[in-house]
Design an enzyme around this catalytic site. Structure first.
Site, PDB file in Angstrom:
ATOM      1  N   TYR A  55       0.873  -1.190   0.000  1.00 36.39           N
ATOM      2  CA  TYR A  55       0.000   0.000   0.000  1.00 36.39           C
ATOM      3  C   TYR A  55       0.902   1.230   0.000  1.00 36.39           C
ATOM      4  O   TYR A  55       1.859   1.301   0.766  1.00 36.39           O
ATOM      5  CB  TYR A  55      -0.871  -0.008   1.262  1.00 36.39           C
ATOM      6  CG  TYR A  55      -1.689   1.260   1.449  1.00 36.39           C
ATOM      7  CD1 TYR A  55      -2.984   1.348   0.939  1.00 36.39           C
ATOM      8  CD2 TYR A  55      -1.156   2.366   2.109  1.00 36.39           C
ATOM      9  CE1 TYR A  55      -3.727   2.501   1.090  1.00 36.39           C
ATOM     10  CE2 TYR A  55      -1.897   3.533   2.263  1.00 36.39           C
ATOM     11  CZ  TYR A  55      -3.181   3.585   1.758  1.00 36.39           C
ATOM     12  OH  TYR A  55      -3.914   4.743   1.896  1.00 36.39           O
ATOM     13  N   GLU A  81      -3.320   7.520  -4.073  1.00 40.29           N
ATOM     14  CA  GLU A  81      -3.220   6.228  -3.383  1.00 40.29           C
ATOM     15  C   GLU A  81      -3.060   5.087  -4.371  1.00 40.29           C
ATOM     16  O   GLU A  81      -3.755   5.027  -5.379  1.00 40.29           O
ATOM     17  CB  GLU A  81      -4.495   6.014  -2.552  1.00 40.29           C
ATOM     18  CG  GLU A  81      -4.465   4.748  -1.712  1.00 40.29           C
ATOM     19  CD  GLU A  81      -5.834   4.443  -1.116  1.00 40.29           C
ATOM     20  OE1 GLU A  81      -6.036   4.752   0.069  1.00 40.29           O
ATOM     21  OE2 GLU A  81      -6.692   3.900  -1.842  1.00 40.29           O
TER      22      GLU A  81
END
Ligand code: GDP
Ligand code: MN
Length: 387
Positions: free
Chosen positions: A109, A197
């Site tokens: 992530y 993101e």
């Protein structure tokens, strides 16, 4: 403003962030052709909506033949996808993105975001990427590593080294991640992002990194500098009331509560939201009709507020400075009659021609509760919304 995954991936490609090959499709047949052109035995069909959590909701499907690709696209297009990020009403799928499958060894992530508390750009990284980052943040927050980039100093290597060290990344991944974050940081500044993101950022069995997903949010106030970005806007993904309001020059933002608010000036609008909460209620919207709003604008504002079926009472809180109270009062009375107002209305007026304004409200024959000050108005409207 947010954009779709396929658009985020275009921007990644332009800025040399590796993404798998892929293409957009709006019909099952088109999807099948894309599959054939990709020449990858495994492909992934992905619903394009402005929300994450698609994987768990059936919006991401692996396919292994043209027929499977056709069927997967058919199953998604035109349906409403409900994920944990869409809210119960879900979002309609108008397009799917078909991309070549990847051999995933690891899912990480990575995010860059404007950290309002520290006034820095924060880089967040976790080796526990994939579909459940919210759960990771909730149950094992120590697995999310954050470093702060002070924009006056810029991005320094030691920050990224410490990030990779804390994440216990192997050296070959550390090197790649450093290059990635440098590129992403440059993108962040260049396009005026508020959030960027990548989840998952994958490492393949051959040790290559790819962005398998991309979520980008841009600072609306800077959009005028990026017509190319603004042209990526998908109005179908946005709140219809917000779009209509912005065309009329009103600032409207829908919220979760049941008290509709009509206020002039952003500062007073904020204070109004606060005082409603303080009185135990919840605003249904933020609405600034502007300092010099006309009777016509007041009518439009009412109409937009009333389109929200959650609204159980309306609070009008106006300071008549540039705008005179009698004009506002006429707008309120006219709009209430035209729209056959069916919810209680509390009005607090103050400023120029306030007595004339109050007189118009009193003599209108409408059931309007007047308030002496903001606190009084907030209490009255919270009470009225409960009934
Ligand atoms: P989100 O659930 O809306 O965030 O959608 P993502 O694009 O992140 O996809 C969800 C999950 O699907 C990812 O975490 C991956 O595990 C999986 N996925 C996506 N693309 C591929 C792929 O090319 N190959 C494989 N095996 N899995 C994939
Ligand atoms: Mn994702």
């Amino acid at each position: 403003m947010n954009i779709h995954e396929y658009q985020a991936k275009q921007l990644f490609r332009h800025n040399e962030i590796p993404v798998p090959k892929g293409q957009l499709a709006s019909s099952p047949l088109e999807a099948e052709f894309v599959y054939r052109r990709l020449k990858s035995p495994v492909a992934v069909v992905k619903a394009q909506i402005h929300a994450g959590g698609r994987g768990k909701a059936g919006g991401v499907k692996l396919v292994r033949s043209p027929e499977e690709c056709f069927q997967a696209a058919k199953g998604m297009l035109g349906t409403t996808l409900v994920t944990h990020q869409t809210g119960p009403e879900g979002k309609k799928v108008h397009q799917v993105y078909i991309e070549a499958g990847s051999e995933i060894a690891k899912e990480y992530y990575l995010a860059l975001l404007l950290d309002r508390e520290t006034a820095n750009i924060a880089v967040m990284f976790s080796t526990s990427g994939g579909m459940d980052i919210e759960e990771v943040a909730d149950k094992t927050p120590e697995k999310i590593i954050t470093v702060q980039i002070d924009p006056t100093l810029g991005l320094k290597d030691h920050l990224l080294r410490s990030l990779a060290f804390r994440a216990q990344l192997p050296e070959v991944e550390t090197q790649q991640l450093m290059v990635w974050v440098e590129k992403l940081y440059r993108m962040f500044l260049k396009y005026d992002f508020s959030m960027l993101e990548i989840n998952p950022l994958i490492v393949t069995k051959k040790n290559e990194m790819f962005a398998l997903d991309g979520k980008m949010a841009f600072d609306d106030n800077a959009l005028y500098r990026h017509p190319d970005i603004e042209s990526m806007r998908d109005l179908k993904e946005e709140d219809e009331r917000e779009i209509e309001a912005s065309k009329l020059g009103l600032s409207y933002i829908g919220l979760d509560g049941n008290i509709g608010c009509m206020v002039n000036g952003a500062g007073l609008a904020m204070a109004t939201m606060d005082i409603i909460q303080y009185a135990g209620g919840h605003p249904a919207n933020f609405l600034d009709v502007g300092g010099g709003a006309t009777e016509e604008m007041v009518r439009h504002a009412f109409r937009i507020i009333l389109q929200d079926t959650k609204v159980k009472a309306i609070f009008v809180n106006i300071f008549g400075g540039i705008m005179k109270c009698d004009i506002i009062a006429n707008g309120i009375v006219g709009a209430s009659k035209d729209l056959k107002l069916h919810v209680p209305l509390v009005v607090r007026l103050e400023g120029t021609n306030v007595n004339e304004g109050k007189k118009i409200l009193r003599e209108s024959g409408l059931n309007i509760l007047t308030a002496d000050d903001m606190g009084d108005g907030a209490r009255k409207v919270v009470e009225a919304a409960k009934k």
